[in-house]
Write an enzyme that holds these catalytic residues in place. Structure first.
Site, PDB file in Angstrom:
ATOM      1  N   ASP A 196       6.780  -7.520   8.583  1.00 30.28           N
ATOM      2  CA  ASP A 196       6.133  -6.205   8.692  1.00 30.28           C
ATOM      3  C   ASP A 196       7.110  -5.076   9.044  1.00 30.28           C
ATOM      4  OD1 ASP A 196       3.700  -7.451   8.122  1.00 30.28           O
ATOM      5  OD2 ASP A 196       3.208  -7.755  10.233  1.00 30.28           O
ATOM      6  N   ASN A 235       3.712  -4.985   0.315  1.00 29.23           N
ATOM      7  CA  ASN A 235       2.643  -5.565   1.142  1.00 29.23           C
ATOM      8  C   ASN A 235       1.806  -4.427   1.701  1.00 29.23           C
ATOM      9  OD1 ASN A 235       1.265  -7.558   2.768  1.00 29.23           O
ATOM     10  ND2 ASN A 235       2.412  -6.785   4.532  1.00 29.23           N
ATOM     11  N   HIS A 238      -0.415  -3.601   5.095  1.00 31.35           N
ATOM     12  CA  HIS A 238      -0.622  -4.100   6.463  1.00 31.35           C
ATOM     13  C   HIS A 238      -1.624  -3.179   7.167  1.00 31.35           C
ATOM     14  CE1 HIS A 238       0.301  -6.066  10.226  1.00 31.35           C
ATOM     15  NE2 HIS A 238       0.332  -4.857  10.776  1.00 31.35           N
ATOM     16  N   SER A 269      -0.466   0.593   6.261  1.00 26.33           N
ATOM     17  CA  SER A 269       0.851   0.938   5.727  1.00 26.33           C
ATOM     18  C   SER A 269       1.137   0.066   4.512  1.00 26.33           C
ATOM     19  CB  SER A 269       1.955   0.661   6.759  1.00 26.33           C
ATOM     20  OG  SER A 269       1.686   1.324   7.974  1.00 26.33           O
TER      21      SER A 269
HETATM   22  C1  GAR Z   1      -6.479  -6.449   4.674  1.00 21.93           C
HETATM   23  O1  GAR Z   1      -6.977  -5.645   5.697  1.00 21.93           O
HETATM   24  C2  GAR Z   1      -4.958  -6.441   4.668  1.00 21.93           C
HETATM   25  O2  GAR Z   1      -4.418  -5.210   5.048  1.00 21.93           O
HETATM   26  C3  GAR Z   1      -4.653  -7.492   5.713  1.00 21.93           C
HETATM   27  O3  GAR Z   1      -5.592  -8.498   5.496  1.00 21.93           O
HETATM   28  C4  GAR Z   1      -6.779  -7.925   4.944  1.00 21.93           C
HETATM   29  C5  GAR Z   1      -7.086  -8.680   3.674  1.00 21.93           C
HETATM   30  O4  GAR Z   1      -8.322  -8.309   3.148  1.00 21.93           O
HETATM   31  N1  GAR Z   1      -3.326  -7.970   5.557  1.00 21.93           N
HETATM   32  C6  GAR Z   1      -2.601  -8.459   6.552  1.00 21.93           C
HETATM   33  O5  GAR Z   1      -3.009  -8.565   7.694  1.00 21.93           O
HETATM   34  C7  GAR Z   1      -1.196  -8.890   6.160  1.00 21.93           C
HETATM   35  N2  GAR Z   1      -0.458  -9.279   7.287  1.00 21.93           N
HETATM   36  P1  GAR Z   1      -8.632  -8.559   1.619  1.00 21.93           P
HETATM   37  O6  GAR Z   1      -8.372 -10.054   1.367  1.00 21.93           O
HETATM   38  O7  GAR Z   1     -10.075  -8.232   1.491  1.00 21.93           O
HETATM   39  O8  GAR Z   1      -7.737  -7.691   0.817  1.00 21.93           O
END
Ligand code: GAR
Length: 215
Positions: free
Chosen positions: A147, A109, A111, A138
Site C-alpha cells: 500500500d 490497486n 485501497h 486511493s
Molecule cells: C474495496 O473496498 C477495495 O478498496 C478493498 O476491498 C474492497 C473490495 O470490494 N481493497 C482492499 O482492501 C485492498 N487491500 P469489491 O470486491 O466489491 O471490489
C-alpha cells in the site's frame, strides 16, 4: 483505437471489478477486460465475470500452497489472456517483489483509505477510531512495499456524525466505483505513467482525475 487488455485480480465480491467491466462497454474506453483471476474459487466476482462472457480463472491459494505458486499461476493466466495491464480490485493477498517487478508501472490497486493513512485492513474502523473528518480511497501503482506505491488519484468523502464502519464503507465504495475506471482508462490511454517512483500525468486533463469528492 487499439484497446489495452487488462487482467483484474479479485478475492471476493467484485463490485470494483464490475465497475471496471461496465466502463469497458463504452465505445471510447481505452481498455478491455482480458480476464478476471481470483485466489479464492468461491469469490462471487468470478460468477459475475463469467455471466458477462469474460474469462474467469479460479485459483486456490490454499491448495497452491505457496505465494510463488499462486503468482506463477496468476502470471501464466495473465500472459495467456494477453493482459498488458493489471488492476487489483479487492485482491487480498500480499504479493512478492518478483511478481510486482514483472508488472512494474503496469499494475494498479485501489485501497479504501486516503493513503498513506490506514494501510492494510479494517481501514474504515480505524478511520472512525482515529476521528478523521475526511476519509476515502486511493488508486496507486503497486510497489514492493504494501500500500505504498505512487499514488495516482484519491477519492474523498466526509466522515459524518453517526457514521459507523458500514455507512462509511458504502460512501467510500461509491467513490471507488467512479475513480477506478477513470484512472484505468487514463492509464490505458497512456495519459498516466510511473516515473522514478512518482506518478506523472501527461496533460492537465489527466491530472484532473487525481482528486474526486463525493459532494
Ligand atoms: C474495496 O473496498 C477495495 O478498496 C478493498 O476491498 C474492497 C473490495 O470490494 N481493497 C482492499 O482492501 C485492498 N487491500 P469489491 O470486491 O466489491 O471490489
Amino acid at each position: 483505437m487499439v484497446r489495452k487488455r487488462v487482467g483484474i485480480l479479485i478475492s471476493g465480491r467484485g463490485s470494483n471489478m464490475a465497475s471496471l467491466m461496465d466502463a469497458a462497454r463504452a465505445d471510447n474506453c481505452a481498455y478491455e477486460i482480458a480476464c478476471v483471476i481470483s485466489n479464492r474459487p468461491d469469490a462471487a466476482g468470478l460468477e459475475t465475470a463469467r455471466k458477462s462472457g469474460i474469462t474467469a480463472v479460479a485459483l486456490d491459494h490454499k491448495t497452491l500452497g505457496s505465494r510463488e505458486a499462486l503468482e506463477s499461476a496468476m502470471h501464466e493466466a495473465l500472459i495467456a489472456s494477453q493482459a498488458e495491464l493489471v488492476a487489483c480490485a479487492g485482491f487480498m493477498r500480499i504479493m512478492t517483489g518478483d511478481f510486482i517487478a514483472k508488472w512494474d508501472g503496469r499494475m494498479i490497486n485501489i485501497h479504501p483509505s486516503l493513503l498513506p493513512l490506514f494501510k492494510g485492513v479494517n481501514t474504515h474502523e480505524r478511520a472512525l477510531q482515529a476521528g478523521v473528518r475526511v476519509h476515502g480511497c486511493s488508486v496507486h501503482f503497486v510497489s514492493a512495499e504494501l500500500d505504498a506505491g505512487a499514488i495516482i488519484a484519491q477519492g474523498v468523502v466526509k466522515v459524518m456524525p453517526g457514521d459507523d464502519a458500514d455507512t462509511l464503507a458504502a460512501r467510500v465504495l461509491a467513490v471507488e466505483h467512479r475513480i477506478y475506471p477513470a484512472v484505468l482508462n487514463a492509464l490505458a490511454g497512456d495519459r498516466i505513467r510511473l516515473e522514478d517512483g512518482r506518478t506523472v500525468f501527461s496533460d492537465a486533463d489527466a491530472a484532473t482525475l487525481s482528486v474526486i469528492a463525493d459532494n
